[in-house]
Write an enzyme that holds these catalytic residues in place. Structure first.
Site, PDB file in Angstrom:
ATOM      1  N   CYS A 289      14.596 -11.661   2.071  1.00 61.57           N
ATOM      2  CA  CYS A 289      15.184 -12.530   3.097  1.00 61.57           C
ATOM      3  C   CYS A 289      15.308 -11.813   4.440  1.00 61.57           C
ATOM      4  O   CYS A 289      15.524 -10.602   4.484  1.00 61.57           O
ATOM      5  CB  CYS A 289      16.575 -12.966   2.682  1.00 61.57           C
ATOM      6  SG  CYS A 289      16.609 -13.772   1.095  1.00 61.57           S
TER       7      CYS A 289
ATOM      8  N   ARG B  71       8.426 -10.742   6.680  1.00 56.50           N
ATOM      9  CA  ARG B  71       9.047 -10.370   5.409  1.00 56.50           C
ATOM     10  C   ARG B  71       8.721 -11.366   4.314  1.00 56.50           C
ATOM     11  O   ARG B  71       8.991 -11.119   3.143  1.00 56.50           O
ATOM     12  CB  ARG B  71      10.582 -10.293   5.579  1.00 56.50           C
ATOM     13  CG  ARG B  71      11.035  -9.207   6.524  1.00 56.50           C
ATOM     14  CD  ARG B  71      12.509  -9.318   6.846  1.00 56.50           C
ATOM     15  NE  ARG B  71      13.365  -8.903   5.756  1.00 56.50           N
ATOM     16  CZ  ARG B  71      13.856  -7.683   5.595  1.00 56.50           C
ATOM     17  NH1 ARG B  71      13.547  -6.751   6.473  1.00 56.50           N
ATOM     18  NH2 ARG B  71      14.629  -7.382   4.575  1.00 56.50           N
TER      19      ARG B  71
ATOM     20  N   TRP C 231      13.812 -15.808   0.894  1.00 55.72           N
ATOM     21  CA  TRP C 231      12.786 -15.544  -0.128  1.00 55.72           C
ATOM     22  C   TRP C 231      13.521 -15.798  -1.439  1.00 55.72           C
ATOM     23  O   TRP C 231      14.393 -15.034  -1.844  1.00 55.72           O
ATOM     24  CB  TRP C 231      12.320 -14.096   0.005  1.00 55.72           C
ATOM     25  CG  TRP C 231      11.522 -13.563  -1.125  1.00 55.72           C
ATOM     26  CD1 TRP C 231      11.957 -12.753  -2.134  1.00 55.72           C
ATOM     27  CD2 TRP C 231      10.123 -13.757  -1.370  1.00 55.72           C
ATOM     28  NE1 TRP C 231      10.928 -12.452  -2.971  1.00 55.72           N
ATOM     29  CE2 TRP C 231       9.794 -13.042  -2.538  1.00 55.72           C
ATOM     30  CE3 TRP C 231       9.119 -14.473  -0.709  1.00 55.72           C
ATOM     31  CZ2 TRP C 231       8.507 -13.022  -3.067  1.00 55.72           C
ATOM     32  CZ3 TRP C 231       7.842 -14.444  -1.232  1.00 55.72           C
ATOM     33  CH2 TRP C 231       7.541 -13.728  -2.395  1.00 55.72           C
TER      34      TRP C 231
ATOM     35  N   ASN D 174      21.308 -11.737   1.858  1.00 56.30           N
ATOM     36  CA  ASN D 174      20.070 -11.137   1.351  1.00 56.30           C
ATOM     37  C   ASN D 174      20.466 -10.273   0.167  1.00 56.30           C
ATOM     38  O   ASN D 174      21.435  -9.526   0.258  1.00 56.30           O
ATOM     39  CB  ASN D 174      19.437 -10.278   2.458  1.00 56.30           C
ATOM     40  CG  ASN D 174      18.242  -9.479   1.973  1.00 56.30           C
ATOM     41  OD1 ASN D 174      17.683  -9.758   0.913  1.00 56.30           O
ATOM     42  ND2 ASN D 174      17.846  -8.483   2.745  1.00 56.30           N
ATOM     43  N   GLY D 175      19.749 -10.382  -0.957  1.00 54.84           N
ATOM     44  CA  GLY D 175      20.062  -9.545  -2.113  1.00 54.84           C
ATOM     45  C   GLY D 175      20.303 -10.384  -3.351  1.00 54.84           C
ATOM     46  O   GLY D 175      20.002 -11.577  -3.374  1.00 54.84           O
TER      47      GLY D 175
ATOM     48  N   GLU E 153      -6.279   1.086 -12.790  1.00 59.48           N
ATOM     49  CA  GLU E 153      -5.644   0.663 -11.539  1.00 59.48           C
ATOM     50  C   GLU E 153      -5.989   1.634 -10.397  1.00 59.48           C
ATOM     51  O   GLU E 153      -6.255   1.208  -9.271  1.00 59.48           O
ATOM     52  CB  GLU E 153      -4.120   0.562 -11.743  1.00 59.48           C
ATOM     53  CG  GLU E 153      -3.290   0.300 -10.503  1.00 59.48           C
ATOM     54  CD  GLU E 153      -3.577  -1.023  -9.800  1.00 59.48           C
ATOM     55  OE1 GLU E 153      -4.393  -1.818 -10.299  1.00 59.48           O
ATOM     56  OE2 GLU E 153      -3.004  -1.238  -8.717  1.00 59.48           O
TER      57      GLU E 153
ATOM     58  N   LYS F  11      -7.848   0.413  -6.983  1.00 63.17           N
ATOM     59  CA  LYS F  11      -7.298   0.619  -5.634  1.00 63.17           C
ATOM     60  C   LYS F  11      -8.341   1.296  -4.747  1.00 63.17           C
ATOM     61  O   LYS F  11      -8.492   0.947  -3.588  1.00 63.17           O
ATOM     62  CB  LYS F  11      -6.012   1.476  -5.667  1.00 63.17           C
ATOM     63  CG  LYS F  11      -4.787   0.791  -6.180  1.00 63.17           C
ATOM     64  CD  LYS F  11      -4.138  -0.199  -5.236  1.00 63.17           C
ATOM     65  CE  LYS F  11      -4.516  -1.630  -5.514  1.00 63.17           C
ATOM     66  NZ  LYS F  11      -3.949  -2.358  -6.589  1.00 63.17           N
TER      67      LYS F  11
ATOM     68  N   HIS G 215     -18.812   8.413 -25.609  1.00 65.38           N
ATOM     69  CA  HIS G 215     -19.636   7.293 -26.074  1.00 65.38           C
ATOM     70  C   HIS G 215     -20.545   6.770 -24.968  1.00 65.38           C
ATOM     71  O   HIS G 215     -21.124   5.688 -25.112  1.00 65.38           O
ATOM     72  CB  HIS G 215     -18.732   6.171 -26.619  1.00 65.38           C
ATOM     73  CG  HIS G 215     -17.891   6.608 -27.767  1.00 65.38           C
ATOM     74  ND1 HIS G 215     -18.410   6.816 -29.022  1.00 65.38           N
ATOM     75  CD2 HIS G 215     -16.580   6.935 -27.855  1.00 65.38           C
ATOM     76  CE1 HIS G 215     -17.449   7.230 -29.843  1.00 65.38           C
ATOM     77  NE2 HIS G 215     -16.332   7.322 -29.145  1.00 65.38           N
TER      78      HIS G 215
ATOM     79  N   LYS H 103      -5.237 -12.535  -0.736  1.00 61.43           N
ATOM     80  CA  LYS H 103      -3.988 -12.168  -1.408  1.00 61.43           C
ATOM     81  C   LYS H 103      -3.739 -13.075  -2.602  1.00 61.43           C
ATOM     82  O   LYS H 103      -3.294 -12.635  -3.647  1.00 61.43           O
ATOM     83  CB  LYS H 103      -2.831 -12.266  -0.412  1.00 61.43           C
ATOM     84  CG  LYS H 103      -1.478 -11.852  -0.980  1.00 61.43           C
ATOM     85  CD  LYS H 103      -1.437 -10.367  -1.249  1.00 61.43           C
ATOM     86  CE  LYS H 103      -0.203  -9.884  -1.966  1.00 61.43           C
ATOM     87  NZ  LYS H 103      -0.460  -8.635  -2.722  1.00 61.43           N
TER      88      LYS H 103
END
Ligand code: F6R
Length: 622
Positions: free
Chosen positions: A2, A33, A81, A107-108, A491, A495, A514, A617
């Site tokens: 938020c 944000r 958010w 916020n939180g 991963e 990246k 292998h 995204k």
């Protein structure tokens, strides 16, 4: 997460700086944000005026155009958010208390909101939203009589009752000369103007108006008037903030002073993991996953779990498999969502489908979940985006609370997905009696130590960045891992491919002989994710042997290993050290150097790490 802004100016400044215009400008600056609804409240003619709307700021602007607000010199603004409750008009902030005289934004995550809400309901309060914020607003209202009508004292008393992470801002129609705020584990900064003062979740909230700022510490209440800033601790003692001058431009401010969102998000990982773990245990230390919405009886009947995901989320799924099978003894399959539904998979009503998705909108994953539902399976979504399609269509959801991820390639959501998968595994183990309560508590205690350990890796990242600079012209890099190190290797390779456009592949180290070992030639860089020497049987020594095998064929080996793992030193050109933890929890640490490496190497090559070529995204096509 938020975005929060607060403003108060001398009434004679209103012509120059009307509160609504200042708040809207601040909210626009905080849009980066990520948010799904927005709202404002100002004080005018002895009353609160509030407007809020789901969706983007333009929706709020339209709402205000239809129901104009009187000019004002004080107010608060919020971009939400969603965490508790979907992204609806009702759940948008501000929330009102004290019979509409008080407006609050937040916020939180307030961990003990359920018990506080119960208490307030018993006392006759009613609620218009599903949010924890409205609970805080009502609680703050009830504290005013005890505080002798003093808003700062009421905020202090209320904050002492709240558990979890929060920044709260409040205005009250009886106090048109002050905005009061409080902070614990969530960000808040004060902006200092002339005849006006500001509050923001970060400096972007007021960067267009002032560059003089004050940083608060944890557990403090701040009261701003047009002329003054007063800070006290939650215990009531006066405090001083740290004054600083903002020398970033507006674009850098959005990125918290980092050059890119990706670097910012990599550095947000301690908080992302912490927030994922927050509020998931009760006073007895037992896991409570409130949002799950599948009954314990149904979860007890589960005979098989299938994890469905794509890309990075699927690698988190492989870590989930290792953990859930080990802790719960339930068979777990992990499948790329786009492969799953075209192969006639075996599913019935004792199958639990666990989808993992940062965006909650990935079409491949969504279609696979829909298909599994049609076949009668129960569906559970591990997701970062509240109110998105996959959790909405699933029977149950476990939100990550990692905050919005802006960079296209996933970093902090990956770690949060892994942390959430551990929570799910431990919850199932608790429910099915597969582990003693003490064992679960020990693992949870180690999980809670992870954020500080990630921070240690971040603080020592120069060595990784130096190596990235040296390796910028490498045409190909290989990654090896075993057990939970295997998905980490995958991963690490992903990246590097997507950020630096370098050919990279991740292998299970045991698979080398292998076939892939044929790729090794003189100078070939090979990253090895080394398991804990305290881990399972001979896993560590097997990986040390794998390192020797590739070195014998000319490879240049870079190990990611625990701090006390001396055995790898003599076989590695470089070793990135990570702090010790339980072997199963290692991906939360071993991933981080690989992210830093890929990001630094791509930046060294001059590539845009936030928007790599050809990628989106949210992949909303099949
Ligand atoms: C890689 C990356 C992608 C996503 C994948 C799934 O860095 O970000 O591989 O992980 O497209 O996306 P979500 O998690 O939104 O379903």
């Amino acid at each position: 997460m938020c975005g929060i802004v607060g403003y108060i100016g001398l009434p004679e400044k209103t012509a120059e700086h009307d509160a609504l215009a200042v708040l809207m400008e601040g909210l626009r600056r905080l849009e980066y944000r990520g948010y799904d609804s927005a709202g404002v409240a100002t004080l005018s003619e002895g009353a609160v005026q509030s407007r809020k709307k789901s969706g983007k700021l333009v929706n709020l602007e339209e709402e205000i155009a239809q129901q104009p607000m009187r000019s004002a010199s004080i107010g608060i603004g919020h971009t939400r958010w969603a965490t508790h409750g979907g992204p609806t008009d009702q759940n948008a902030h501000p929330h009102l208390g004290d019979e509409g005289r008080l407006a609050v934004i937040h916020n939180g995550i307030i961990e003990n909101f359920a018990e506080l809400k119960e208490r307030l309901l018993r006392d006759g309060h009613s609620f218009d939203s599903e949010t924890d914020t409205e609970v805080a607003a009502k609680l703050l209202g009830t504290m005013l009589p005890e505080a002798g009508g003093d808003l700062t004292e009421a905020m202090r008393l209320a904050s002492n009752e709240l558990e979890g992470a929060f920044t709260l801002l409040a205005v009250h129609s009886d106090h048109p000369d002050q905005v009061v705020a409080s902070r614990r584990n969530s960000p808040l900064v004060v902006g200092l103007g002339e005849g006006e003062n500001f509050l923001g979740s970060d400096v972007s909230g007021f960067i267009d108006f002032t560059r003089e700022a004050v940083e608060l510490e944890q557990d403090q209440v701040v009261t701003i008037t047009a002329a003054d800033v007063r800070i006290i601790g939650f215990d009531g003692t006066p405090a001083q903030g740290r004054r600083f001058r903002v020398d970033w431009d507006a674009a850098a401010a959005e990125k918290g002073g980092f050059d890119t969102f990706m670097e910012k998000e990599i550095h947000e990982q301690p908080k992302a993991v912490e927030d994922t773990l927050l509020g998931r245990t009760d006073a007895q230390g037992r896991l409570v996953l409130d949002e799950l919405r599948i009954s314990p009886a149904e979860l007890n009947e589960v005979s098989k779990i299938i994890v469905l995901a794509c890309g990075t989320a699927a690698y988190a799924g492989t870590v989930a498999k290792y953990a859930i099978e080990h802790w719960c003894r339930i068979p777990v399959e992990v499948e790329l969502a786009h492969e799953f539904r075209y192969r006639d998979p075996i599913i019935d009503d004792t199958t639990l489908i666990v989808s993992i998705s940062q965006s909650g909108e990935t079409m491949d994953t969504l279609m696979a979940v829909r298909y599994a539902k049609e076949q009668g399976a129960r569906t559970l979504s591990i997701c970062n985006t509240n109110g998105s399609t996959i959790p909405r269509e699933s029977d149950a959801v476990l939100y990550l609370h990692a905050g919005p991820e802006i960079a296209v390639a996933s970093t902090k959501a990956f770690l949060a997905m892994i942390a959430a998968s551990y929570l799910l595994g431990l919850y199932l183990a608790q429910l099915r009696g597969m582990k003693f309560q003490g064992e679960i508590e020990d693992i949870l205690a180690d999980l809670h130590k992870i954020p500080a350990k990630i921070q240690e890796i971040l603080d020592a990242s120069d060595q990784i960045k130096d190596l990235a600079r040296q390796m910028k012209d490498e045409p190909s890099v290989l990654f090896l891992g075993r057990h939970v190190g295997y998905p980490v290797a995958m991963e690490g390779a992903l990246k590097l491919k997507e950020l630096a456009y370098i050919h990279a592949e991740g292998f299970a180290a045991g698979e080398l002989k292998h076939g892939p070992i044929a790729l090794i030639e003189e100078g070939q860089p090979v990253f090895v994710v080394v398991p804990s020497p305290r881990g399972r049987d001979s896993l560590h020594s097997k990986v040390v042997s794998n390192i020797q095998e590739v070195r014998a064929r000319g490879a240049r080996t870079i190990s990611v290993a625990e701090s006390d793992d001396e055995a790898v030193s003599s076989y590695s050109e470089s070793v990135f050290r990570v702090p010790e933890t339980q072997p199963l929890l290692m991906p939360l640490l071993t991933t981080v150097p690989l992210q830093i490496f890929a990001c630094a190497l791509a930046s060294e090559k001059g590539y845009d790490v936030d928007q790599p070529r050809n990628l989106a995204k949210s992949v909303t096509v099949e």
